[in-house]
Design a protein around this motif. Structure first.
Motif, PDB file in Angstrom:
ATOM      1  N   TYR A 255       2.028   3.071  -8.866  1.00 57.91           N
ATOM      2  CA  TYR A 255       1.649   1.614  -8.977  1.00 57.91           C
ATOM      3  C   TYR A 255       1.921   1.134 -10.444  1.00 57.91           C
ATOM      4  O   TYR A 255       2.328   0.030 -10.538  1.00 57.91           O
ATOM      5  CB  TYR A 255      -0.107   1.488  -8.904  1.00 57.91           C
ATOM      6  N   ASP A 256       1.894   1.956 -11.306  1.00 53.34           N
ATOM      7  CA  ASP A 256       2.053   1.486 -12.879  1.00 53.34           C
ATOM      8  C   ASP A 256       3.549   1.459 -12.801  1.00 53.34           C
ATOM      9  O   ASP A 256       3.977   0.395 -13.542  1.00 53.34           O
ATOM     10  CB  ASP A 256       1.675   2.891 -13.661  1.00 53.34           C
ATOM     11  N   VAL A 257       4.430   1.927 -12.389  1.00 51.97           N
ATOM     12  CA  VAL A 257       5.663   1.938 -12.144  1.00 51.97           C
ATOM     13  C   VAL A 257       6.217   0.604 -11.589  1.00 51.97           C
ATOM     14  O   VAL A 257       6.770  -0.261 -12.154  1.00 51.97           O
ATOM     15  CB  VAL A 257       6.505   3.146 -11.676  1.00 51.97           C
ATOM     16  N   ALA A 258       5.617   0.357 -10.534  1.00 57.52           N
ATOM     17  CA  ALA A 258       6.232  -0.843  -9.469  1.00 57.52           C
ATOM     18  C   ALA A 258       5.525  -2.039 -10.386  1.00 57.52           C
ATOM     19  O   ALA A 258       6.279  -3.004 -10.458  1.00 57.52           O
ATOM     20  CB  ALA A 258       5.211  -0.711  -8.370  1.00 57.52           C
ATOM     21  N   ALA A 259       4.375  -1.920 -10.782  1.00 53.58           N
ATOM     22  CA  ALA A 259       3.683  -3.103 -11.516  1.00 53.58           C
ATOM     23  C   ALA A 259       4.451  -3.614 -12.744  1.00 53.58           C
ATOM     24  O   ALA A 259       4.738  -4.753 -12.976  1.00 53.58           O
ATOM     25  CB  ALA A 259       2.162  -2.902 -12.037  1.00 53.58           C
ATOM     26  N   LYS A 262       7.514  -5.084 -11.895  1.00 52.60           N
ATOM     27  CA  LYS A 262       7.444  -6.802 -11.604  1.00 52.60           C
ATOM     28  C   LYS A 262       7.220  -7.638 -12.681  1.00 52.60           C
ATOM     29  O   LYS A 262       6.717  -8.776 -12.779  1.00 52.60           O
ATOM     30  CB  LYS A 262       6.174  -6.712 -10.689  1.00 52.60           C
ATOM     31  N   GLY A 263       7.228  -6.951 -14.081  1.00 51.77           N
ATOM     32  CA  GLY A 263       6.613  -7.840 -15.226  1.00 51.77           C
ATOM     33  C   GLY A 263       5.175  -7.669 -15.394  1.00 51.77           C
ATOM     34  O   GLY A 263       4.806  -8.759 -16.477  1.00 51.77           O
ATOM     35  N   ASP A 264       4.363  -7.178 -14.997  1.00 56.70           N
ATOM     36  CA  ASP A 264       2.948  -7.152 -15.130  1.00 56.70           C
ATOM     37  C   ASP A 264       2.505  -6.412 -16.350  1.00 56.70           C
ATOM     38  O   ASP A 264       3.133  -5.444 -16.711  1.00 56.70           O
ATOM     39  CB  ASP A 264       2.145  -6.630 -13.960  1.00 56.70           C
ATOM     40  N   ARG A 265       1.525  -6.707 -17.007  1.00 54.46           N
ATOM     41  CA  ARG A 265       0.804  -5.953 -18.019  1.00 54.46           C
ATOM     42  C   ARG A 265       0.013  -4.782 -17.830  1.00 54.46           C
ATOM     43  O   ARG A 265      -1.040  -5.246 -17.269  1.00 54.46           O
ATOM     44  CB  ARG A 265       0.324  -6.931 -19.201  1.00 54.46           C
ATOM     45  N   VAL A 266       0.403  -3.554 -17.678  1.00 54.48           N
ATOM     46  CA  VAL A 266      -0.606  -2.652 -17.188  1.00 54.48           C
ATOM     47  C   VAL A 266      -0.513  -1.684 -18.253  1.00 54.48           C
ATOM     48  O   VAL A 266       0.490  -1.167 -18.849  1.00 54.48           O
ATOM     49  CB  VAL A 266       0.342  -2.083 -15.834  1.00 54.48           C
ATOM     50  N   ARG A 267      -1.534  -0.845 -18.233  1.00 56.39           N
ATOM     51  CA  ARG A 267      -1.804   0.497 -19.148  1.00 56.39           C
ATOM     52  C   ARG A 267      -2.553   1.611 -18.384  1.00 56.39           C
ATOM     53  O   ARG A 267      -3.678   1.232 -17.873  1.00 56.39           O
ATOM     54  CB  ARG A 267      -2.699   0.153 -20.425  1.00 56.39           C
ATOM     55  N   LEU A 268      -1.781   2.786 -18.323  1.00 58.08           N
ATOM     56  CA  LEU A 268      -2.330   3.586 -17.412  1.00 58.08           C
ATOM     57  C   LEU A 268      -2.583   4.836 -18.364  1.00 58.08           C
ATOM     58  O   LEU A 268      -2.066   5.236 -19.337  1.00 58.08           O
ATOM     59  CB  LEU A 268      -1.081   4.310 -16.711  1.00 58.08           C
TER      60      LEU A 268
END
Length: 303
Positions: A255-259, A262-268
């Motif tokens: 999910y982190d890679v996919a997000a 798509k340009g989302d700000r994600v922190r795993l």
């Protein structure tokens, strides 16, 4: 002789206290906890139960921190594979600890698989309505609706991510809400981010939740599976343990890679030696990562 007896007594007392301290210390840092361990945690008082609907499962528990002024809010959504046998009580210790950070918590109950009206669409309608009900609560309680985040564990993580994505639902969807409450961010704790891939797990819970397979009800998967609703266009924190056997770590990684694509700000954040339930145990080493995520999204200063 008396001195010797007294010395032995002091020594025994010291050893006893040391043993107790060791046990308490070990329990405080224990990892790979079970659901039974979570159920043994104390349930602090102080929660106000408020109904947001007429069904017995349509309610939330509101906790307010001490202090004046309007409080930032954390909406909390429990997991349990969406099954009715698991309710919000196992998160009471967790929500109380969140409230100690100086935020209000609104822990949602909702209709689940096994409840009348649970599954599609009732489960999703409930968490949406329950979250938007903060607008009603803010008329009576000091809540800052400009600082609201949602945090969910396991199946609750899926619902938390879905809440952040529901702005993207088509108008003809039974899950569509005209004016959803804005969220500042979302924290997914071992969230089930891909409903198609999770179908073989947890007693075929996904099929029961949505009322069919992806081939039978493709629109339902498209409208509820977080990975299919990207980009969320909201800050996201994903926290996952490497020893998780219920929701494998690859769900958060993929999910982190996919997000990000798509340009989302994600922190795993991946926690070594942490299991599925460590993430909702405030005395586990995982708590520091949860606290950091909440503080980061709400811009909270440390007390």
């Amino acid at each position: 002789m008396k001195r010797r007896i007294r010395a032995v007594a002091v020594l025994v007392c010291a050893l006893t206290l040391a043993a107790v301290f060791l046990v308490l210390t070990q329990s405080a840092v224990a990892q790979n906890l079970t659901f039974e361990d979570i159920k043994k945690l104390p349930s602090p008082d102080g929660a106000l139960r408020v109904a947001y609907g007429n069904d017995p499962s349509q309610f939330g528990e509101l906790r307010l921190p001490p202090g004046k002024g309007r409080h930032a809010v954390v909406v909390v959504i429990h997991g349990g594979c969406w099954f009715s046998e698991y309710d919000l009580t196992h998160l009471e210790n967790f929500t109380a600890r969140l409230t100690s950070l100086g935020v209000a918590t609104w822990s949602l109950e909702y209709r689940r698989i096994g409840n009348r009206g649970g599954g599609w669409p009732g489960t999703f309608v409930d968490v949406a309505h329950g979250t938007d009900y903060l607008r009603v609560l803010a008329r009576s309680y000091p809540l800052d609706l400009k600082r609201v985040i949602v945090i969910g564990h396991s199946a609750g993580g899926q619902l938390a991510l879905w809440l952040a994505a529901r702005r993207r639902l088509p108008r003809d969807s039974p899950l569509y809400t005209n004016n959803p409450l804005p969220l500042r961010g979302v924290v997914s704790l071992a969230g089930i981010s891909d409903l198609r891939k999770y179908r073989p797990n947890c007693g075929d819970a996904v099929t029961k939740l949505l009322g069919g397979s992806p081939e039978e009800v493709p629109d339902r998967y498209q409208q509820t599976s977080p990975i299919d609703l990207l980009p969320l266009k909201i800050e996201q924190r994903l926290i996952q343990g490497t020893l998780d056997k219920i929701v494998p770590v690859d769900f958060s990684k993929n999910y982190d890679v996919a997000a990000r694509k798509k340009g989302d700000r994600v922190r795993l954040t991946i926690l070594p030696k942490a299991g599925h339930f460590d993430l909702i145990a405030p005395e586990s080493p995982a708590w520091l990562s949860i606290e950091s995520a909440v503080r980061s999204l709400l811009r909270l200063e440390k007390r």
